[in-house]
Enzyme design. Structure first.
Site, short mmCIF file in Angstrom:
data_model
loop_
_atom_site.label_atom_id
_atom_site.label_comp_id
_atom_site.label_asym_id
_atom_site.label_seq_id
_atom_site.Cartn_x
_atom_site.Cartn_y
_atom_site.Cartn_z
N SER A 176 73.55 -36.96 -41.63
CA SER A 176 72.50 -37.96 -41.83
C SER A 176 71.54 -37.99 -40.65
CB SER A 176 73.13 -39.35 -42.02
OG SER A 176 72.12 -40.32 -42.18
N ASP A 177 70.27 -38.01 -40.98
CA ASP A 177 69.25 -38.28 -39.97
C ASP A 177 69.43 -39.73 -39.50
OD1 ASP A 177 66.75 -38.05 -38.51
OD2 ASP A 177 65.89 -39.28 -40.10
N LYS A 178 69.01 -40.02 -38.30
CA LYS A 178 69.15 -41.39 -37.77
C LYS A 178 67.90 -42.22 -38.05
CE LYS A 178 68.36 -42.35 -33.49
NZ LYS A 178 67.31 -43.40 -33.62
N THR A 179 66.78 -41.78 -37.48
CA THR A 179 65.56 -42.58 -37.52
C THR A 179 65.03 -42.71 -38.94
OG1 THR A 179 65.05 -41.76 -35.31
CG2 THR A 179 63.28 -42.86 -36.50
#
Length: 921
Positions: free
Chosen positions: A344-347
């Protein structure tokens, strides 16, 4: 106002540790560097620009479009599809138009379902092109002109201002549009490209990337890279080269290859035998034999398998759409059930992608409301700065004094008489305020922590607080005010802390994914300290590694893969790194899901088995993904996992049933055709095939037992189970065949072969009753097995849905009535027909027990023993070695425990002896 803390405790020589931003290196070749010496006040000439445009090409991303017609034809490929198409051609050759029409209709229906369900969204490359600016200001021939971004070339001098989308990669020159020196940095929002949650300040000599946005300041830059050579262009290239065959298609092809192999081998044996055995008879003519084996082939091969699978996935996609989960690629529904790692990407995915007021550091007994009020008074109204916006938003949400105002730029009870906006040289904003209640005047300053701490004369506690916040990845902002009656003496109010916070449902989603056997890994372009802080708030482990581990030349790919598997995430990554993480996991045989929202996520979204674009994503991410979430947050991913696992169970249930049916059908008819030259009339074989397959379409709405772990297609187990069940069904078929022949006198008379269905009925009906008995048995016995194949446990542990049970049983009642009353087949006594049907029903219960025992005792070791391939032998050896090592570890632990127990016993005995001895004395 509170008393100040003692001076000696506050003032000192501690320094604020400023967080260093690690810029991605942008390699420029010496040849290209020589082209970047353009005079900023003149720019390139028209001739130079034309020559470079011919050399480097236009500043745009190459378009790759797939012809819709070719895309439709793609649904006619695959092992099973090819066999069905061959059967369709042979049907036309032997002029069996009934079979030809049925087979062709199934092929077209299957293709149409897949083509319609998978929407014709724009390609990811088209979306990436839309993120580029359309026009830009550029110096050419000594004039500042507006040009299309497509004609920009390396060496062009462009002007960047607030709100501009940067049209190409460039190097900042540190001067303004007319050559004047500029103060301060250019504030760039490149979150969609790199995943960094905070805008990045860049000054002279730094690289700015195409498609990022200018948030503050203005400067000129020289273009360094254009088109496919830019940062975003490399991401586009990764998307264009990712065209791997889907996981589901591989599984279907493996199942298809097995069925094709046994079908072709047995049918060829029958065909050769009949050509030789009946060479002097009409039955030995090639076209007659071809027509005979064609019917067996059509009845045996799972012509409905692709259609049933597609319908099941389409129904699942519709169920997900109701939960605001849009499926773009139909097979992603099945693949999501097998995902065991979710990157998963964070931002913008796990977090909100907006700076938010966090727990502040407070000094001199000021409160959280105080620091919000004073920072609001020193905030520039309407400034397009994310930090100012975060301060204003938090104050307006939390302070009662700011509620219900008639004028949004006034604070009741206070009046701003003077305001100095943010100055890059002083790094603070300053406001002079009049308290309308007391008529007293004071100043408020807000700015960089080190500047505010210096303004108040130093404060070691504040420095420690700022450094502590920085180590957690939080952005600090100092706030101070002048003391009462002295406009030159400042006191510290505190430090505002700002962070891009996790979404409200992210932590719960991660927990639920972990409970379902799906490991979540955070992969972000943000700094490592920020990634660790967010991971901590999300309840994740904090084993976050820098992206350097992914490209460490001192480590082998195997070692890097181990890092990827064991780590909870990576920070400071670029699109190539995200792509590499997904690729390494897939090489280990792990099915990977990827969530993201930005351009930087698009390559990994495309590469992953299941790419999931979250709510509010960019067009690039949406087009690269297989699934798009329309609702904010990640909670719908859990809904998607549960729905996909239910769909997987239905598909595996049908696959096991259909393979079992094929194995049973081929084994039985191979023997009776070879031994007695007997078979069911073509119309009855086709009727079994069509009626039963159409009935099983309702499996798409059947109840399903959802697995607590990622599902996996165990092809070896599936085929072995099918062979065992098929063989047991075959035994029952031979029992019916011989009992009704030898006991009831229903002889297996040879029906004349021919193209016309009526020709096969010339033998008197009363002599063809075995056809009716065997038709009813072959229609019902395998069909009832689908009640057993629905789950790995006993069939009563999860009862089928009413509509599913009604349709399956209803189909066999239709077959029962048909043989009782005659018509397409000779009549048989009702009692005999009912007994045949009841025996088939009871027999599936017996097979259910066999199935449960096989599942119970099945293991990878058994698979590797039965089918000892090289890969399986190696994997089994590795598992055995790991088990031995684990056993040794536990033995060592037990030995330590024994020693500890013995030590405790001896110690206790010694203590008691000492007590007894003491009492004796």
């Amino acid at each position: 106002m509170s008393e100040k803390i003692e001076e000696p405790q506050q003032k000192g020589d501690l320094q604020v540790e400023e967080a260093e931003h690690h810029e991605h290196a942008d390699e420029i070749s010496p040849e290209l560097e020589a082209l970047l010496k353009t005079d900023p006040k003149h720019g390139l000439t028209t001739a130079e620009a034309a020559e470079r445009l011919a050399r480097f090409g236009p500043n745009e991303l190459a378009e790759v479009k797939r012809n819709p017609f070719l895309k439709f034809l793609g649904y006619f490929t695959g092992a099973i599809a090819y066999l069905i198409e061959v059967a369709c051609i042979i049907s036309a050759v032997v002029e069996d138009w009934l079979d030809f029409g049925i087979i062709l209709a199934l092929l077209i229906v299957n293709a149409c379902i897949g083509f319609i369900e998978e929407s014709k969204a724009e390609s990811a490359l088209d979306a990436l092109r839309q993120t580029l600016a359309l026009k830009t200001r550029c110096w050419r021939d000594g004039h500042l002109v507006e040009l299309d971004v497509a004609v920009l070339v390396p060496g062009d001098i462009i002007v960047l201002r607030l709100g501009d989308i940067i049209p190409a990669d460039g190097r900042l020159l540190g001067i303004g549009a007319t050559g004047e020196a500029t103060e301060g940095d250019l504030l760039i929002d490149q979150s969609a490209l790199t995943g960094e949650s905070l805008p990045v300040a860049k000054n002279k000599g730094k690289t700015v990337y195409s498609s990022s946005i200018v948030k503050q300041g203005q400067q000129m830059a020289v273009v360094t890279k254009t088109g496919g050579d830019t940062f975003i262009g490399r991401a586009a290239n990764l998307i264009s080269i990712t065209t791997e065959e889907g996981h589901f298609q591989k599984i279907i092809n493996r199942i298809g290859n097995f069925l094709i192999l046994i079908t072709v081998v047995l049918v060829l044996i029958i065909m050769i035998y009949q050509l030789v055995h009946f060479k002097d008879d009409r039955r030995g003519k090639f076209m007659v034999v071809l027509g005979q084996v064609l019917v067996l082939t059509v009845a045996a091969i799972p012509v409905g398998l692709p259609t049933v699978m597609s319908v099941t996935m389409a129904v699942g996609a519709k169920q997900l759409a109701a939960k605001k989960v849009i499926v773009k690629r139909l097979t992603a529904v099945e693949e999501m059930a097998s995902v065991s790692v979710l990157c998963s990407d964070k931002t913008g995915t796990l977090t909100l992608n907006e700076l938010t007021f966090d727990e502040p550091y407070l000094s001199n007994n000021y409160t959280s409301d105080d620091i919000l009020l004073y920072s609001y008074l020193a905030a520039e109204a309407g400034a397009n700065d994310p930090i100012e916006f975060a301060v204003r938003t938090a104050a307006e949400a939390q302070l009662a004094i700011l509620q219900g105002r008639t004028h949004k730029h006034e604070v009741p009870g206070f009046k701003v008489t003077s305001f100095l906006p943010f100055n890059p040289s002083t790094k603070l904003t300053q406001a002079t305020i009049t308290n309308l209640t007391t008529n007293s005047t004071f100043k408020v300053a807000k700015g960089a922590p080190q500047v505010i701490i210096k303004l108040v004369g130093g404060d070691d506690d504040a420095v420690r607080a700022v450094n502590s916040l920085a180590k957690r990845g939080l952005r600090a902002l100092g706030v101070a005010r002048t003391v009462e009656g002295n406009m030159d003496q400042w006191e510290l109010i505190g430090m505002i802390s700002l962070i891009d916070p996790p979404r409200p449902d992210s932590a719960e989603t991660i927990r639920r994914c972990n409970d379902m056997g799906v490991a979540v890994k955070m992969i972000t372009g943000d700094q490592l300290i920020i990634a660790k802080e967010v991971a901590h708030r999300l309840g994740m482990q904090r084993v976050m590694l820098d992206a350097g581990h992914l490209v460490d030349p001192t480590k082998s790919e195997e070692e890097v893969t181990e890092h990827v598997i064991r780590a909870d995430g990576f920070a400071h990554v670029i699109p190539e790194h995200k792509y590499r993480v997904v690729e390494l996991l897939q090489k280990r045989g792990i099915l990977v899901g990827m969530t993201g929202d930005g351009v930087n996520d698009a390559p990994a979204l495309k590469k992953a088995n299941v790419g999931i674009a979250v709510h509010g994503c960019t067009d690039a991410a949406r087009s690269a993904a297989d699934i798009v979430l329309l609702a904010p947050g990640l909670s719908t991913i859990v809904d998607g996992l549960m729905t996909s696992r239910a769909i997987f169970q239905r598909m595996r249930s049908y696959a096991l049933y259909r393979i079992t049916s094929t194995v049973h059908f081929l084994m039985f008819f191979f023997v009776v055709v070879m031994a007695y030259d007997w078979s069911l009339p073509p119309h009855l074989l086709i009727l079994i095939c069509i009626l039963n397959d159409l009935a099983t379409l309702v499996i798409a709405v059947d109840n399903a037992q959802i697995s607590q772990h990622p599902d996996k297609w165990r092809i070896g187990q599936l085929i072995t189970m099918s062979i065992v069940l098929g063989a047991l069904l075959c035994a029952l078929s031979f029992a019916h065949f011989f009992i009704f022949w030898k006991v009831y006198g229903y002889e297996p008379l040879n029906s004349p072969h021919g193209k016309d269905v009526t020709e096969a009925m010339k033998v008197p009906a009363e002599l063809r009753q075995l056809e009716s008995i065997m038709y009813l048995h072959i229609s019902s016995a395998p069909h009832f097995v689908i009640f057993s194949t629905r789950l790995t446990g006993y069939f009563w542990e999860n009862l089928p849905s009413p509509i599913f049970a009604i349709v399956i049983i209803g189909t066999q009642i239709i077959a029962l009535l048909m043989v009782i009353f005659g018509g397409l087949t000779p009549k048989v006594p009702a009692g005999q027909a009912i007994v045949v049907l009841l025996i088939s029903f009871v027999y599936f219960i017996m097979l259910d027990v066999v199935k449960v025992q096989i599942f119970k005792h099945w293991s990878f070791k058994l698979t590797a023993t039965l089918v000892p391939t090289g890969v399986r032998r190696t994997k089994l050896a590795e598992r055995n070695a790991a088990d031995i090592q684990q056993k040794r570890v536990w033995e060592s632990i037990n030995e330590v425990r024994k020693v500890a127990v013995m030590t405790a016993v001896v110690s206790s005995f010694a203590e008691k002896s000492a007590v007894v001895e003491e009492e004796t004395k």
